[in-house]
Enzyme design. Structure first.
Site, PDB file in Angstrom:
ATOM      1  N   SER A   1       0.865  -1.173   0.000  1.00  0.00           N
ATOM      2  CA  SER A   1       0.000   0.000   0.000  1.00  0.00           C
ATOM      3  C   SER A   1       0.901   1.222   0.000  1.00  0.00           C
ATOM      4  O   SER A   1       2.110   1.110   0.267  1.00  0.00           O
ATOM      5  CB  SER A   1      -0.840  -0.027   1.288  1.00  0.00           C
ATOM      6  OG  SER A   1      -1.402   1.230   1.566  1.00  0.00           O
TER       7      SER A   1
ATOM      8  N   TYR B   1      -1.756  -1.395  10.752  1.00  0.00           N
ATOM      9  CA  TYR B   1      -1.746  -1.520   9.292  1.00  0.00           C
ATOM     10  C   TYR B   1      -0.420  -0.996   8.718  1.00  0.00           C
ATOM     11  O   TYR B   1       0.219  -1.653   7.888  1.00  0.00           O
ATOM     12  CB  TYR B   1      -2.934  -0.736   8.735  1.00  0.00           C
ATOM     13  CG  TYR B   1      -3.206  -0.902   7.268  1.00  0.00           C
ATOM     14  CD1 TYR B   1      -4.051  -1.907   6.810  1.00  0.00           C
ATOM     15  CD2 TYR B   1      -2.645  -0.046   6.323  1.00  0.00           C
ATOM     16  CE1 TYR B   1      -4.329  -2.054   5.456  1.00  0.00           C
ATOM     17  CE2 TYR B   1      -2.919  -0.185   4.968  1.00  0.00           C
ATOM     18  CZ  TYR B   1      -3.765  -1.187   4.543  1.00  0.00           C
ATOM     19  OH  TYR B   1      -4.030  -1.323   3.210  1.00  0.00           O
TER      20      TYR B   1
HETATM   21  N1  LIG Z   1      -8.731  -0.829  -0.458  1.00  0.00           N
HETATM   22  C1  LIG Z   1      -7.678  -0.025  -0.434  1.00  0.00           C
HETATM   23  O1  LIG Z   1      -7.805   1.185  -0.503  1.00  0.00           O
HETATM   24  C2  LIG Z   1      -6.292  -0.596  -0.342  1.00  0.00           C
HETATM   25  C3  LIG Z   1      -5.222   0.266  -0.587  1.00  0.00           C
HETATM   26  C4  LIG Z   1      -3.942  -0.226  -0.524  1.00  0.00           C
HETATM   27  C5  LIG Z   1      -3.729  -1.544  -0.208  1.00  0.00           C
HETATM   28  N2  LIG Z   1      -4.771  -2.357   0.036  1.00  0.00           N
HETATM   29  C6  LIG Z   1      -4.487  -3.745   0.393  1.00  0.00           C
HETATM   30  O2  LIG Z   1      -5.064  -4.618  -0.537  1.00  0.00           O
HETATM   31  C7  LIG Z   1      -5.416  -5.829   0.122  1.00  0.00           C
HETATM   32  C8  LIG Z   1      -6.864  -6.170  -0.171  1.00  0.00           C
HETATM   33  O3  LIG Z   1      -7.677  -5.129   0.304  1.00  0.00           O
HETATM   34  P1  LIG Z   1      -9.188  -4.898  -0.172  1.00  0.00           P
HETATM   35  O4  LIG Z   1      -9.394  -3.442  -0.163  1.00  0.00           O
HETATM   36  O5  LIG Z   1      -9.473  -5.693  -1.379  1.00  0.00           O
HETATM   37  O6  LIG Z   1      -9.948  -5.472   1.102  1.00  0.00           O
HETATM   38  P2  LIG Z   1     -11.339  -6.289   1.245  1.00  0.00           P
HETATM   39  O7  LIG Z   1     -11.779  -6.031   2.637  1.00  0.00           O
HETATM   40  O8  LIG Z   1     -12.255  -5.988   0.116  1.00  0.00           O
HETATM   41  O9  LIG Z   1     -10.847  -7.782   1.089  1.00  0.00           O
HETATM   42  C9  LIG Z   1      -9.949  -8.368   2.023  1.00  0.00           C
HETATM   43  C10 LIG Z   1     -10.201  -9.849   2.044  1.00  0.00           C
HETATM   44  O10 LIG Z   1      -9.294 -10.425   2.992  1.00  0.00           O
HETATM   45  C11 LIG Z   1      -9.999 -11.419   3.695  1.00  0.00           C
HETATM   46  N3  LIG Z   1      -9.416 -11.681   4.999  1.00  0.00           N
HETATM   47  C12 LIG Z   1      -9.224 -10.803   6.017  1.00  0.00           C
HETATM   48  N4  LIG Z   1      -8.751 -11.449   7.091  1.00  0.00           N
HETATM   49  C13 LIG Z   1      -8.635 -12.766   6.745  1.00  0.00           C
HETATM   50  C14 LIG Z   1      -8.213 -13.926   7.426  1.00  0.00           C
HETATM   51  N5  LIG Z   1      -7.845 -13.897   8.721  1.00  0.00           N
HETATM   52  N6  LIG Z   1      -8.214 -15.099   6.767  1.00  0.00           N
HETATM   53  C15 LIG Z   1      -8.621 -15.164   5.475  1.00  0.00           C
HETATM   54  N7  LIG Z   1      -9.047 -14.100   4.774  1.00  0.00           N
HETATM   55  C16 LIG Z   1      -9.050 -12.903   5.413  1.00  0.00           C
HETATM   56  C17 LIG Z   1     -11.408 -10.856   3.850  1.00  0.00           C
HETATM   57  O11 LIG Z   1     -12.360 -11.870   4.151  1.00  0.00           O
HETATM   58  C18 LIG Z   1     -11.635 -10.198   2.508  1.00  0.00           C
HETATM   59  O12 LIG Z   1     -12.244 -11.079   1.581  1.00  0.00           O
HETATM   60  C19 LIG Z   1      -5.118  -5.637   1.606  1.00  0.00           C
HETATM   61  O13 LIG Z   1      -3.857  -6.187   1.925  1.00  0.00           O
HETATM   62  C20 LIG Z   1      -5.081  -4.139   1.744  1.00  0.00           C
HETATM   63  O14 LIG Z   1      -4.265  -3.734   2.801  1.00  0.00           O
HETATM   64  C21 LIG Z   1      -6.067  -1.918  -0.038  1.00  0.00           C
END
Ligand SMILES: NC(=O)c1ccc[n+]([C@@H]2O[C@H](COP(=O)([O-])OP(=O)(O)OC[C@H]3O[C@@H](n4cnc5c(N)ncnc54)[C@H](O)[C@@H]3O)[C@@H](O)[C@H]2O)c1
Length: 262
Positions: free
Chosen positions: A144, A157
């Site tokens: 991120s 985070y």
């Molecule tokens: N959304 C953003 O703005 C953003 C920005 C930068 C980075 N990210 C990173 O991208 C990645 C995905 O984020 P997203 O926005 O798609 O999130 P999201 O919440 O849409 O999806 C995350 C998924 O991870 C799963 N998860 C969480 N804990 C878990 C566990 N203990 N066991 C199994 N599965 C688990 C959840 O069930 C969910 O399906 C993350 O690492 C996040 O930090 C997101």
């Protein structure tokens, strides 16, 4: 004499097995569908059963296949075992908690570090023997902007993402002699449930109305004033798995709308 110019061909991951964590939602779902569209057999890992079911329903038309695996990644031994035999590993699962440090629940800090740093370590550990044996592997870690910059109230985070950057670089150095690359992909704010779910907490922590959070908090430092879409992030992940990316390792591919240009 000029070197032959490589021909650009569509990404073909036929015969490759990929593992994507957090595949039931957001970026992970988009990555699973993108890699399957390129022909990979994808182990889609998540603890969210309805989300995995919905993903499997969306996948049959694709060139590859999506295999749902229900797993809570805090089960680190199971995670490591599931990674055995994968050619491509996408460490994506994540969660967020927005609180000042003095109010941050220690158990949540521990869970965030377990899912977002220790599980990636165990998955890489499980995947490497097969990757090394065949002298080819791709590790892509969903970091991120918060792997490179801090924001207030996101201690767990930001700590996990900074740790993931270090893990990714170390895997790159160790994997290089074995044909394995390891990189981070670093988006700004992406249009996913993880962002939607933090609007109320951000409003409280920053003392602004919820309808101002997007403009006044999330996109304040982004030169491009929009959220990035999950499919745009998945394309960057796919790019790092392509033959033309074989010299890219140990780095961070930043998709942040200009945030870190400040
Ligand atoms: N959304 C953003 O703005 C953003 C920005 C930068 C980075 N990210 C990173 O991208 C990645 C995905 O984020 P997203 O926005 O798609 O999130 P999201 O919440 O849409 O999806 C995350 C998924 O991870 C799963 N998860 C969480 N804990 C878990 C566990 N203990 N066991 C199994 N599965 C688990 C959840 O069930 C969910 O399906 C993350 O690492 C996040 O930090 C997101």
């Amino acid at each position: 004499m000029t070197a032959p110019h490589p021909t650009v061909t569509p990404l073909d991951l036929g015969g490759r097995t990929a593992l994507v964590t957090g595949a039931a939602s957001g970026i992970g779902r988009a990555c699973a569908l993108r890699l399957a569209a390129a022909g990979a057999k994808v182990r889609a890992v998540d603890r969210d059963v309805p989300g995995l079911d919905a993903l499997a329903e969306a996948a049959p038309a694709l060139a590859g296949a999506v295999e749902p695996h229900v797993l809570d990644l805090t089960d680190l031994d199971a995670a490591e075992q599931l990674a055995a035999g994968t050619d491509i590993l996408v460490n994506n699962a994540g969660l967020q908690c927005v609180r000042p440090i003095e109010e941050f629940p220690p158990d949540v800090f521990h869970t965030v570090l377990t899912v977002m740093l220790e599980a990636p370590f165990r998955l890489i550990r499980g995947a490497l023997p097969h990757m090394y044996a065949q002298r080819w592997g791709r590790i892509v870690n969903l970091s991120s902007v918060h792997g490179l910059r801090a924001s207030a109230y996101k201690s767990a985070y930001v700590a996990a993402k900074h740790g993931l950057e270090g893990l990714s670089k170390t895997a790159a150095l160790e994997g290089a002699p074995h044909g394995v690359t390891s990189n981070c992909v670093n988006p700004g704010y992406v249009r996913t449930p993880l962002v939607e779910a933090q609007i109320a907490d951000q409003a409280e922590a920053h003392g602004v109305p919820p309808e101002r959070v997007l403009a006044d908090v999330l996109l304040k430092d982004s030169a491009l004033k929009r959220l990035i879409e999950p499919a745009e992030v998945a394309e960057a992940v796919a790019y790092l798995c392509a033959p033309h990316a074989s010299f890219i390792t140990g780095t961070s591919l930043v998709l942040d709308g200009g945030w870190t240009a400040h």
